[in-house]
Motif scaffolding. Sequence first.
Motif, short mmCIF file in Angstrom:
data_model
loop_
_atom_site.label_atom_id
_atom_site.label_comp_id
_atom_site.label_asym_id
_atom_site.label_seq_id
_atom_site.Cartn_x
_atom_site.Cartn_y
_atom_site.Cartn_z
N SER A 36 0.83 -1.21 0.00
CA SER A 36 0.00 0.00 0.00
C SER A 36 0.86 1.26 0.00
CB SER A 36 -0.93 0.01 1.21
OG SER A 36 -1.82 -1.07 1.15
N ARG A 37 1.90 1.28 0.82
CA ARG A 37 2.80 2.45 0.87
C ARG A 37 3.50 2.65 -0.47
NH1 ARG A 37 6.52 1.53 5.85
NH2 ARG A 37 7.68 3.19 4.84
N THR A 38 3.89 1.56 -1.10
CA THR A 38 4.56 1.65 -2.40
C THR A 38 3.60 2.21 -3.45
OG1 THR A 38 5.99 -0.21 -1.81
CG2 THR A 38 5.85 0.36 -4.14
N MET A 39 2.37 1.73 -3.44
CA MET A 39 1.38 2.24 -4.39
C MET A 39 1.10 3.73 -4.17
SD MET A 39 -1.50 -0.64 -4.91
CE MET A 39 -1.24 -2.06 -5.93
N GLU A 40 0.97 4.13 -2.92
CA GLU A 40 0.73 5.54 -2.61
C GLU A 40 1.89 6.41 -3.11
OE1 GLU A 40 0.06 5.86 1.61
OE2 GLU A 40 -1.69 4.55 1.51
N ALA A 41 3.10 5.96 -2.88
CA ALA A 41 4.27 6.72 -3.32
C ALA A 41 4.32 6.81 -4.85
CB ALA A 41 5.55 6.07 -2.78
N ILE A 42 4.04 5.69 -5.53
CA ILE A 42 4.06 5.68 -7.00
C ILE A 42 3.00 6.61 -7.56
CG2 ILE A 42 3.58 4.25 -9.03
CD1 ILE A 42 5.03 1.95 -7.50
N LEU A 43 1.81 6.58 -7.00
CA LEU A 43 0.73 7.45 -7.48
C LEU A 43 1.11 8.92 -7.30
CD1 LEU A 43 -2.11 7.85 -8.62
CD2 LEU A 43 -2.98 7.61 -6.28
N SER A 44 1.60 9.27 -6.13
CA SER A 44 1.99 10.64 -5.85
C SER A 44 3.12 11.11 -6.76
CB SER A 44 2.41 10.76 -4.38
OG SER A 44 2.94 12.03 -4.12
N GLN A 45 4.15 10.31 -6.90
CA GLN A 45 5.31 10.72 -7.69
C GLN A 45 5.01 10.71 -9.20
OE1 GLN A 45 7.62 12.27 -6.40
NE2 GLN A 45 7.59 11.62 -4.27
#
Length: 173
Positions: A9-18
């Motif tokens: 989940s944290r990886t997905m959030e970071a990818i979406l934001s970046q």
Amino acid sequence: MAFDAAIISRTMEAILSQTSSVLASEGAARIDGFDIHDRGIDQVRLSDITAVAGFGLPIGLLIAFSFEPELLETVLGCLTADNPVSEAERPLFLRETAAELVNTVLGLCTSDFHLPEATVSLSPPVILEGERSILRMAEAVFASMDIFTDKGAVHVNLIGPRDLFDDRLNYRH
């Protein structure tokens, strides 16, 4: 090796934001929405141009970005506005654009993990061409996210544990 859902989940959030930040900074596209298919999917589908890079431990995931052609064309156009690309060089530049986008997005994501006692390594992107599917074996974990922009979509697949796969998303024997 089991994955903690919080890492995915944290990886997905970071990818979406970046991804949103990088596309906006290039003036290429704006995010119109996204759809997350968390763990539990049994198959990953890759489109015509896919860039794959991996995070080392403690993340331990391969990330595959499959780009819709319109989005890549738009980003390439923004990056080369002052220096048009010849038709002969266009396929190479599209592949390089995909690799550069993924390298930039994932590189920026490493600071989003907030792991002060660990350094997260990032492997260089590998470009895969041609559509294909990968079926999940029992030990593997797949998760995916579709990011929709005003210029086309990018389909992001998280695949792990990383040591089960080579950099071309083939299972290791």
